[in-house]
Motif scaffolding. Sequence first.
Motif, PDB file in Angstrom:
ATOM      1  N   LEU A  20       1.018   0.406   1.794  1.00 59.49           N
ATOM      2  CA  LEU A  20       1.173   1.829   1.475  1.00 59.49           C
ATOM      3  C   LEU A  20      -0.082   2.599   1.869  1.00 59.49           C
ATOM      4  N   TRP A  21      -1.258   2.064   1.546  1.00 62.85           N
ATOM      5  CA  TRP A  21      -2.517   2.702   1.934  1.00 62.85           C
ATOM      6  C   TRP A  21      -2.585   2.858   3.453  1.00 62.85           C
ATOM      7  N   HIS A  22      -2.229   1.795   4.174  1.00 64.56           N
ATOM      8  CA  HIS A  22      -2.275   1.825   5.642  1.00 64.56           C
ATOM      9  C   HIS A  22      -1.350   2.913   6.183  1.00 64.56           C
ATOM     10  N   LEU A  23      -0.138   2.987   5.662  1.00 57.65           N
ATOM     11  CA  LEU A  23       0.812   4.004   6.109  1.00 57.65           C
ATOM     12  C   LEU A  23       0.262   5.408   5.863  1.00 57.65           C
ATOM     13  N   GLN A  24      -0.300   5.629   4.693  1.00 58.75           N
ATOM     14  CA  GLN A  24      -0.806   6.953   4.362  1.00 58.75           C
ATOM     15  C   GLN A  24      -2.081   7.288   5.152  1.00 58.75           C
ATOM     16  N   GLU A  25      -2.877   6.287   5.459  1.00 61.20           N
ATOM     17  CA  GLU A  25      -4.130   6.508   6.184  1.00 61.20           C
ATOM     18  C   GLU A  25      -3.917   6.628   7.695  1.00 61.20           C
ATOM     19  N   TYR A  26      -3.093   5.751   8.263  1.00 55.10           N
ATOM     20  CA  TYR A  26      -2.926   5.682   9.719  1.00 55.10           C
ATOM     21  C   TYR A  26      -1.576   6.196  10.215  1.00 55.10           C
ATOM     22  N   GLY A  27      -0.598   6.359   9.321  1.00 56.89           N
ATOM     23  CA  GLY A  27       0.685   6.936   9.706  1.00 56.89           C
ATOM     24  C   GLY A  27       1.772   5.946  10.047  1.00 56.89           C
ATOM     25  N   SER A  28       1.396   4.747  10.535  1.00 56.49           N
ATOM     26  CA  SER A  28       2.429   3.769  10.887  1.00 56.49           C
ATOM     27  C   SER A  28       1.859   2.360  10.819  1.00 56.49           C
ATOM     28  N   ILE A  29       2.781   1.387  10.805  1.00 59.45           N
ATOM     29  CA  ILE A  29       2.385  -0.014  10.764  1.00 59.45           C
ATOM     30  C   ILE A  29       3.494  -0.864  11.375  1.00 59.45           C
ATOM     31  N   SER A  30       3.092  -1.923  12.062  1.00 56.59           N
ATOM     32  CA  SER A  30       4.040  -2.895  12.620  1.00 56.59           C
ATOM     33  C   SER A  30       3.859  -4.215  11.879  1.00 56.59           C
ATOM     34  N   SER A  31       4.791  -5.126  12.063  1.00 53.58           N
ATOM     35  CA  SER A  31       4.692  -6.432  11.420  1.00 53.58           C
ATOM     36  C   SER A  31       3.422  -7.154  11.824  1.00 53.58           C
ATOM     37  N   TRP A  32       3.078  -7.099  13.098  1.00 54.12           N
ATOM     38  CA  TRP A  32       1.899  -7.811  13.576  1.00 54.12           C
ATOM     39  C   TRP A  32       0.633  -7.271  12.920  1.00 54.12           C
ATOM     40  N   LYS A  33       0.522  -5.952  12.812  1.00 57.28           N
ATOM     41  CA  LYS A  33      -0.646  -5.343  12.175  1.00 57.28           C
ATOM     42  C   LYS A  33      -0.697  -5.732  10.692  1.00 57.28           C
ATOM     43  N   ALA A  34       0.455  -5.761  10.023  1.00 56.21           N
ATOM     44  CA  ALA A  34       0.499  -6.134   8.606  1.00 56.21           C
ATOM     45  C   ALA A  34       0.060  -7.585   8.404  1.00 56.21           C
ATOM     46  N   ILE A  35       0.443  -8.458   9.320  1.00 57.29           N
ATOM     47  CA  ILE A  35       0.034  -9.865   9.239  1.00 57.29           C
ATOM     48  C   ILE A  35      -1.464  -9.982   9.479  1.00 57.29           C
ATOM     49  N   GLN A  36      -1.947  -9.345  10.532  1.00 51.02           N
ATOM     50  CA  GLN A  36      -3.367  -9.437  10.898  1.00 51.02           C
ATOM     51  C   GLN A  36      -4.289  -8.894   9.810  1.00 51.02           C
ATOM     52  N   GLU A  37      -3.964  -7.729   9.294  1.00 50.65           N
ATOM     53  CA  GLU A  37      -4.875  -7.040   8.384  1.00 50.65           C
ATOM     54  C   GLU A  37      -4.714  -7.428   6.920  1.00 50.65           C
ATOM     55  N   TYR A  38      -3.465  -7.707   6.496  1.00 58.64           N
ATOM     56  CA  TYR A  38      -3.216  -7.879   5.068  1.00 58.64           C
ATOM     57  C   TYR A  38      -2.521  -9.193   4.716  1.00 58.64           C
ATOM     58  N   GLY A  39      -2.218 -10.014   5.716  1.00 57.23           N
ATOM     59  CA  GLY A  39      -1.529 -11.271   5.461  1.00 57.23           C
ATOM     60  C   GLY A  39      -0.104 -11.072   4.966  1.00 57.23           C
ATOM     61  N   ALA A  40       0.463  -9.907   5.235  1.00 58.29           N
ATOM     62  CA  ALA A  40       1.813  -9.560   4.777  1.00 58.29           C
ATOM     63  C   ALA A  40       2.832 -10.003   5.821  1.00 58.29           C
ATOM     64  N   THR A  41       3.518 -11.106   5.546  1.00 60.14           N
ATOM     65  CA  THR A  41       4.480 -11.641   6.512  1.00 60.14           C
ATOM     66  C   THR A  41       5.893 -11.104   6.299  1.00 60.14           C
ATOM     67  N   ARG A  42       6.144 -10.420   5.191  1.00 55.76           N
ATOM     68  CA  ARG A  42       7.469  -9.873   4.927  1.00 55.76           C
ATOM     69  C   ARG A  42       7.397  -8.346   4.817  1.00 55.76           C
ATOM     70  N   LEU A  43       6.947  -7.725   5.894  1.00 55.01           N
ATOM     71  CA  LEU A  43       6.764  -6.278   5.898  1.00 55.01           C
ATOM     72  C   LEU A  43       8.064  -5.540   5.621  1.00 55.01           C
ATOM     73  N   GLY A  44       9.169  -6.014   6.179  1.00 57.41           N
ATOM     74  CA  GLY A  44      10.455  -5.351   5.955  1.00 57.41           C
ATOM     75  C   GLY A  44      10.804  -5.253   4.477  1.00 57.41           C
ATOM     76  N   ALA A  45      10.512  -6.297   3.716  1.00 59.92           N
ATOM     77  CA  ALA A  45      10.791  -6.291   2.278  1.00 59.92           C
ATOM     78  C   ALA A  45       9.879  -5.301   1.551  1.00 59.92           C
TER      79      ALA A  45
END
Length: 85
Positions: A20-45
Amino acid sequence: MNRKIRITESEVVNQRTSVLWHLQEYGSISSWKAIQEYGATRLGAIICNLRKEGYPITTIYVTSKNRFGKTTRFAEYTYIRPNKH
């Protein structure tokens, strides 16, 4: 965009908050960025849950070539900033 994201350990509460912070700060996020930066492998959920909470997030499908030269499609999620009047 290859800006390095710098957040402190105290700012990372959990993956939902980080995304949520990333979306509000940068405007968008992809699965790869979520994995790289936050270890979030289930971005869709995470996005699904944020939408249920009322956050205005859209999905844009991006087409690209993978490392084998095959065309692939992935989602990029975009936060729609509310208009301030």
